[in-house]
Design a protein around this motif. Structure first.
Motif, PDB file in Angstrom:
ATOM      1  N   GLU A   1      -6.395   3.689  -0.173  1.00  0.00           N
ATOM      2  CA  GLU A   1      -5.221   2.907  -0.618  1.00  0.00           C
ATOM      3  C   GLU A   1      -5.287   1.579   0.177  1.00  0.00           C
ATOM      4  OE1 GLU A   1      -2.068   5.392   0.912  1.00  0.00           O
ATOM      5  OE2 GLU A   1      -3.005   7.121  -0.248  1.00  0.00           O
TER       6      GLU A   1
ATOM      7  N   LYS B   1      -7.129  -0.830  -1.881  1.00  0.00           N
ATOM      8  CA  LYS B   1      -6.007  -0.993  -3.057  1.00  0.00           C
ATOM      9  C   LYS B   1      -6.651  -1.535  -4.255  1.00  0.00           C
ATOM     10  CE  LYS B   1      -1.641  -3.141  -3.378  1.00  0.00           C
ATOM     11  NZ  LYS B   1      -1.546  -4.052  -4.481  1.00  0.00           N
TER      12      LYS B   1
ATOM     13  N   VAL C   1      -0.439   4.715  -5.171  1.00  0.00           N
ATOM     14  CA  VAL C   1       0.197   4.229  -3.991  1.00  0.00           C
ATOM     15  C   VAL C   1       1.052   5.266  -3.338  1.00  0.00           C
ATOM     16  CG1 VAL C   1       2.226   3.565  -5.197  1.00  0.00           C
ATOM     17  CG2 VAL C   1       1.337   2.108  -3.327  1.00  0.00           C
TER      18      VAL C   1
ATOM     19  N   ASN D   1       0.779  -1.124   0.089  1.00  0.00           N
ATOM     20  CA  ASN D   1       0.026  -0.216   0.025  1.00  0.00           C
ATOM     21  C   ASN D   1       0.812   1.148  -0.066  1.00  0.00           C
ATOM     22  OD1 ASN D   1      -1.429  -1.919   2.283  1.00  0.00           O
ATOM     23  ND2 ASN D   1      -2.663  -1.118   0.467  1.00  0.00           N
TER      24      ASN D   1
END
Ligand code: 5AD
Length: 432
Positions: free
Chosen positions: A424, A427, A347, A301
């Protein structure tokens, strides 16, 4: 804390100001700063003006965040153009990644420019600043590359107490506005699972902050407890994706499988995972680095890649710098950041201290222009810093524009980070 791109007011109407943003005019809410004039410079979060700043500082921030001009790809070879195009719709193959890691000259500049565009398009003009507190330099391991290795008997060792660690963290949050802190140590079983949990809990009781633990391989139970205590994430590098090289670097104590077993259960426990590798290890190949990138794509991440710096009092102190190109590791680090940005548009990619140590102050600017989007400032109390010698001559940033203008005093800044972290953590794999 986050730093955003400044804007200059070109028009004013009631509670609104208008600034030029690229080629369009953006309407900004100035209710927090009612006395602004035309031509004044402001920092903003989305459409809200947060702070007025001088023209000189505005220009300095623009210079840092704007990056270089876009390079016209029509002059760059067809293979490169094809790969860049492909990176927008699918993951790149190992072969394509190796191609990008080998490029030099104008193609390399074009790679940085494309990664910088990807950062700006996907992450807007925010740079986040995180902090790291190194609370113990004791380590029970003997990794060949690391200055904290147990067999380094010349290193003066220190441990910060629970209270000192908590105090340092809370100060960073309350006085400087840090919103994300990494708590790092060697692998030090002096701190029991309960002690680590106590540190996390006490910090979280006193302030609002995201905590990433970087304390090595301590097993499932420990990570479960730390998660319950309030840790959000972990920083745990896999160091290299090549099992044979991993074995050579860790002849005792560590094993490749256990490292990935840790990453796996950390992910299952819901941790935000910061991971990555070392660049330029003896015996490492470009193929290995391409595998590292694909490994990060799978696990991370947040990225953590930095150059290996040969360090005194380690078996690799005299490791040859076998590359013929000057600054090979720095340039390779920048290329890796750029490729990672193309593969993972949203990211978090911090500029790590080892890169700043190898490249100097300029390294930060170069890395941001190659797709990095955050910085990691060292918050370890000054009296301990000289002893956290993972490698020698560590770079320390000075108080500067980042801390001066990071939008840290504001609740918005925390909320913004919270939203981003949630996203994040989910993801979203754009290629899935
Ligand atoms: N040079 C650069 N980075 C190093 N690390 C350890 N030793 C070195 C070195 N000599 C990194 C490792 C580890 C992190 C805490 O520090 O990647 O995961």
């Amino acid at each position: 804390m986050c730093l955003t791109l400044p804007g200059q007011i070109i028009n004013l109407k009631k509670n609104a100001a208008f600034i030029k943003n690229n080629e369009t005019v953006q309407k900004i809410n100035i209710s927090l700063l009612p006395n602004l004039q035309i031509n004044d410079w402001i920092l903003r979060i989305n459409n809200l003006a947060i702070k007025q700043i001088s023209q000189k500082d505005a220009q300095e921030i623009i210079e840092l965040l704007e990056g270089q001009k876009k390079i016209n790809l029509s002059q760059i070879n067809a293979r490169f153009r094809k790969i860049i195009k492909a990176s927008n719709v699918r993951c790149l193959t190992k072969k394509e990644i190796i191609y990008l890691l080998n490029i030099e000259g104008p193609e390399k500049e074009a790679l940085f420019s494309e990664a910088n565009i990807a950062r700006k398009t996907n992450l807007k003009d925010f740079i986040c600043i995180h902090g790291i507190i190194e609370f113990s330099n004791f380590c029970q391991n003997d990794c060949l590359y690391c200055g904290l290795r147990k067999q380094n008997r010349k290193l003066k060792r220190y441990r910060m107490s629970v209270d000192e660690t908590v105090k340092t963290a809370v100060k960073a949050v309350k006085e400087k506005g840090y919103k994300l802190l990494v708590l790092q140590s060697g692998e030090d079983s002096f701190y029991t699972d309960e002690t680590l949990c106590e540190i996390i809990k006490k910090i979280k009781e006193k302030c609002k902050v995201f905590i990433l633990m970087s304390v090595g391989e301590r097993g499932y139970e420990c990570y479960k407890k730390m998660k319950q205590a309030g840790a959000l994430g972990v920083l745990s590098r896999f160091e290299t994706s090549n099992p044979k090289l991993f074995k050579k670097l860790h002849p005792t104590g560590k094993n490749f499988k256990n490292r990935f077993k840790h990453l796996k259960f950390m992910k299952e426990l819901g941790y935000f995972i910061a991971t990555g590798s070392l660049i330029g290890l003896p015996g490492q190949t470009i193929e290995d680095l391409a595998d590292d990138i694909l490994m990060m794509k799978k696990w991370a991440n947040m990225i953590s890649v930095g150059p290996f710096i040969p360090t005194a009092e380690t078996p690799l102190a005299l490791a040859p710098n076998n590359a013929k190109i000057k600054n090979w590791k720095v340039e390779m680090n920048l290329k890796m950041i750029a490729v990672l940005r193309l593969l993972m548009k949203e990211v978090r990619i911090p500029v790590v201290t080892a890169l700043e140590t190898s490249a100097g102050e300029d390294g930060r600017k170069k890395a941001l222009r190659a797709g990095a989007n955050s910085l990691m400032f060292n918050l370890t109390p000054a009296k301990y810093r000289p002893f956290y010698k993972i490698y020698g001559n560590k770079f320390y940033q000075k108080e500067n524009i980042w801390e001066k203008y990071g939008l840290f005093k504001y609740e918005e800044s925390y909320k913004m980070l919270e939203q981003k972290m949630t996203k994040e953590l989910e993801k979203k794999n754009i290629y899935a």
